[in-house]
Motif scaffolding. Structure first.
Motif, PDB file in Angstrom:
ATOM      1  N   ASN A 157      -3.142  95.518 -15.103  1.00 33.18           N
ATOM      2  CA  ASN A 157      -2.795  95.912 -16.461  1.00 33.18           C
ATOM      3  C   ASN A 157      -1.785  97.053 -16.385  1.00 33.18           C
ATOM      4  O   ASN A 157      -1.344  97.428 -15.302  1.00 33.18           O
ATOM      5  CB  ASN A 157      -4.047  96.306 -17.264  1.00 33.18           C
ATOM      6  CG  ASN A 157      -4.841  97.415 -16.582  1.00 33.18           C
ATOM      7  OD1 ASN A 157      -4.281  98.382 -16.073  1.00 33.18           O
ATOM      8  ND2 ASN A 157      -6.163  97.270 -16.581  1.00 33.18           N
ATOM      9  N   GLU A 158      -1.427  97.597 -17.525  1.00 35.58           N
ATOM     10  CA  GLU A 158      -0.403  98.637 -17.572  1.00 35.58           C
ATOM     11  C   GLU A 158      -0.736  99.818 -16.664  1.00 35.58           C
ATOM     12  O   GLU A 158       0.142 100.420 -16.061  1.00 35.58           O
ATOM     13  CB  GLU A 158      -0.244  99.111 -19.027  1.00 35.58           C
ATOM     14  CG  GLU A 158       0.931 100.023 -19.280  1.00 35.58           C
ATOM     15  CD  GLU A 158       2.273  99.305 -19.263  1.00 35.58           C
ATOM     16  OE1 GLU A 158       3.302  99.991 -19.320  1.00 35.58           O
ATOM     17  OE2 GLU A 158       2.287  98.060 -19.173  1.00 35.58           O
TER      18      GLU A 158
ATOM     19  N   ARG B 256       4.206  89.256 -21.078  1.00 30.40           N
ATOM     20  CA  ARG B 256       3.906  90.326 -20.103  1.00 30.40           C
ATOM     21  C   ARG B 256       2.404  90.513 -19.946  1.00 30.40           C
ATOM     22  O   ARG B 256       1.897  90.632 -18.820  1.00 30.40           O
ATOM     23  CB  ARG B 256       4.568  91.630 -20.552  1.00 30.40           C
ATOM     24  CG  ARG B 256       4.360  92.799 -19.587  1.00 30.40           C
ATOM     25  CD  ARG B 256       5.256  93.957 -19.971  1.00 30.40           C
ATOM     26  NE  ARG B 256       5.104  95.087 -19.064  1.00 30.40           N
ATOM     27  CZ  ARG B 256       5.965  96.095 -18.977  1.00 30.40           C
ATOM     28  NH1 ARG B 256       7.044  96.119 -19.752  1.00 30.40           N
ATOM     29  NH2 ARG B 256       5.766  97.091 -18.133  1.00 30.40           N
ATOM     30  N   ASP B 257       1.679  90.517 -21.049  1.00 30.89           N
ATOM     31  CA  ASP B 257       0.222  90.658 -20.990  1.00 30.89           C
ATOM     32  C   ASP B 257      -0.417  89.470 -20.284  1.00 30.89           C
ATOM     33  O   ASP B 257      -1.373  89.629 -19.511  1.00 30.89           O
ATOM     34  CB  ASP B 257      -0.355  90.783 -22.401  1.00 30.89           C
ATOM     35  CG  ASP B 257       0.064  92.063 -23.098  1.00 30.89           C
ATOM     36  OD1 ASP B 257       0.445  93.031 -22.402  1.00 30.89           O
ATOM     37  OD2 ASP B 257       0.031  92.100 -24.347  1.00 30.89           O
TER      38      ASP B 257
ATOM     39  N   GLN C  28       1.619  87.960 -25.746  1.00 34.20           N
ATOM     40  CA  GLN C  28       2.829  88.486 -25.113  1.00 34.20           C
ATOM     41  C   GLN C  28       2.881  88.004 -23.667  1.00 34.20           C
ATOM     42  O   GLN C  28       1.872  88.097 -22.946  1.00 34.20           O
ATOM     43  CB  GLN C  28       2.849  90.021 -25.147  1.00 34.20           C
ATOM     44  CG  GLN C  28       2.833  90.612 -26.547  1.00 34.20           C
ATOM     45  CD  GLN C  28       4.084  90.266 -27.336  1.00 34.20           C
ATOM     46  OE1 GLN C  28       5.192  90.304 -26.804  1.00 34.20           O
ATOM     47  NE2 GLN C  28       3.914  89.924 -28.602  1.00 34.20           N
TER      48      GLN C  28
ATOM     49  N   GLU D 154       0.246  89.800 -16.516  1.00 31.83           N
ATOM     50  CA  GLU D 154      -0.610  90.829 -15.906  1.00 31.83           C
ATOM     51  C   GLU D 154      -2.059  90.346 -15.824  1.00 31.83           C
ATOM     52  O   GLU D 154      -2.737  90.566 -14.813  1.00 31.83           O
ATOM     53  CB  GLU D 154      -0.496  92.126 -16.699  1.00 31.83           C
ATOM     54  CG  GLU D 154       0.872  92.800 -16.523  1.00 31.83           C
ATOM     55  CD  GLU D 154       1.036  94.076 -17.333  1.00 31.83           C
ATOM     56  OE1 GLU D 154       0.155  94.358 -18.190  1.00 31.83           O
ATOM     57  OE2 GLU D 154       2.031  94.791 -17.120  1.00 31.83           O
ATOM     58  N   TYR D 155      -2.524  89.658 -16.864  1.00 36.88           N
ATOM     59  CA  TYR D 155      -3.877  89.090 -16.837  1.00 36.88           C
ATOM     60  C   TYR D 155      -4.022  88.119 -15.660  1.00 36.88           C
ATOM     61  O   TYR D 155      -5.024  88.145 -14.935  1.00 36.88           O
ATOM     62  CB  TYR D 155      -4.163  88.370 -18.156  1.00 36.88           C
ATOM     63  CG  TYR D 155      -5.325  87.412 -18.090  1.00 36.88           C
ATOM     64  CD1 TYR D 155      -6.640  87.862 -18.172  1.00 36.88           C
ATOM     65  CD2 TYR D 155      -5.101  86.037 -17.922  1.00 36.88           C
ATOM     66  CE1 TYR D 155      -7.708  86.969 -18.096  1.00 36.88           C
ATOM     67  CE2 TYR D 155      -6.160  85.147 -17.851  1.00 36.88           C
ATOM     68  CZ  TYR D 155      -7.462  85.616 -17.940  1.00 36.88           C
ATOM     69  OH  TYR D 155      -8.514  84.738 -17.841  1.00 36.88           O
TER      70      TYR D 155
ATOM     71  N   LEU E 212      -4.113  86.603 -26.116  1.00 37.58           N
ATOM     72  CA  LEU E 212      -2.933  87.304 -25.610  1.00 37.58           C
ATOM     73  C   LEU E 212      -1.698  86.570 -26.117  1.00 37.58           C
ATOM     74  O   LEU E 212      -1.554  85.376 -25.894  1.00 37.58           O
ATOM     75  CB  LEU E 212      -2.936  87.330 -24.078  1.00 37.58           C
ATOM     76  CG  LEU E 212      -4.151  87.984 -23.411  1.00 37.58           C
ATOM     77  CD1 LEU E 212      -4.037  87.898 -21.891  1.00 37.58           C
ATOM     78  CD2 LEU E 212      -4.306  89.434 -23.849  1.00 37.58           C
TER      79      LEU E 212
END
Length: 270
Positions: A88-89, A78-79, A76, A82-83, A74
């Motif tokens: 997730n999105e 943001r990713d 980013q 979230e992880y 990963l």
């Protein structure tokens, strides 16, 4: 850049730079999410370790942070956040997603360096020189590393664009635009928090709180702390976020720590 043990079955490995804005987001999210991980320091200022071929193969964007998991990488913030929270999105929730979208619409480096350039004559001299130096290095890497040449040239174009964006003659208007954008986020946070809520997306602390906490730290870092203290609900929230154990664990910078940064560079560790 010091290499930690390989991942296969071990803890995730986070490549980061202590003062980097997006590295702070990753560290805070991992701390709040209770995710154990191994830190690998990346000297992004002097050695430009993010440009070395071994790192470029991990993260072709040549940015920090990079989180290496057993099954994927990963690159980013943001990713990574979230992880860390197990979302997730698709599952993050509409309110949290709106805060994340609002935050990531602000080019934080333009806020940081726009204000820096607008306030400092030395910065207006040095920043273009530094950007030009990085641009030259990237083109040199492209010539020396044929299998990554396209990646290096693409990154060089990013720095050519930054040279145009951070034109000292345009520093004032750039700083004002990004300052206004940042203050709009602060005002939206003030309105949301004015109902007494303890977190941005009740009932519990979540990914939006992580990312906006680091945003508030950067607002303080660039000398706009009065914009927080002048908003009572936001000031209450900011104090509460700083009091969380994760804030210290994640090493969130609200001001420059030059000696600490130099120590990390000299000894190649976080």
């Amino acid at each position: 850049m010091s290499e930690a043990s390989e991942t296969g079955g071990a803890k995730p490995r986070l490549y980061h730079a202590p003062p980097s804005y997006y590295s702070m987001i990753a560290r805070l999210a991992l701390a709040e999410g209770g995710v154990p991980y191994e830190r690998v320091f990346v000297d992004i200022h002097f050695r430009l370790s993010q440009e070395q071929p071994d790192y470029v193969r991990l993260n072709p964007n040549m940015t920090v942070p990079t989180l290496v998991l057993a099954d994927r990488v990963l690159d980013q913030s943001r990713d990574i956040a979230e992880y860390a929270f197990g979302v997730n999105e698709a599952t993050v929730g509409a309110e949290a997603k709106a805060w994340l979208d609002l935050h990531y619409a602000l080019p934080i480096e333009e806020l940081t360096f726009g204000l820096f350039l607008a306030r400092s004559r030395l910065a207006r001299i040095m920043v273009p020189k530094v950007l030009a130096r990085v641009h030259r290095h990237l083109l040199k890497h492209a010539a020396e590393t044929p299998d990554l040449a396209a990646v290096y040239r693409a990154r060089a174009e990013v720095f050519a664009k930054r040279l145009r964006i951070f034109d000292p003659a345009a520093a004032g208007p750039l700083a004002e635009r990004r300052r206004a954008q940042a203050i709009d986020i602060l005002e939206r946070m003030e309105r949301a928090l004015s109902d007494g809520r303890a977190t941005l997306t009740p009932p519990a602390y979540g990914v939006a709180d992580t990312i906006l906490t680091v945003f508030l730290a950067r607002v303080a870092f660039v000398g706009l702390g009065a914009e927080i203290s002048g908003r009572p609900a936001l000031e209450r929230y900011w104090r509460a976020m700083q009091a969380r154990p994760s804030f210290a664990v994640a090493d969130i910078w609200t001001r420059a720590h030059i000696l600490r940064m130099l120590k990390g560079i000299l000894f190649d560790r976080a």
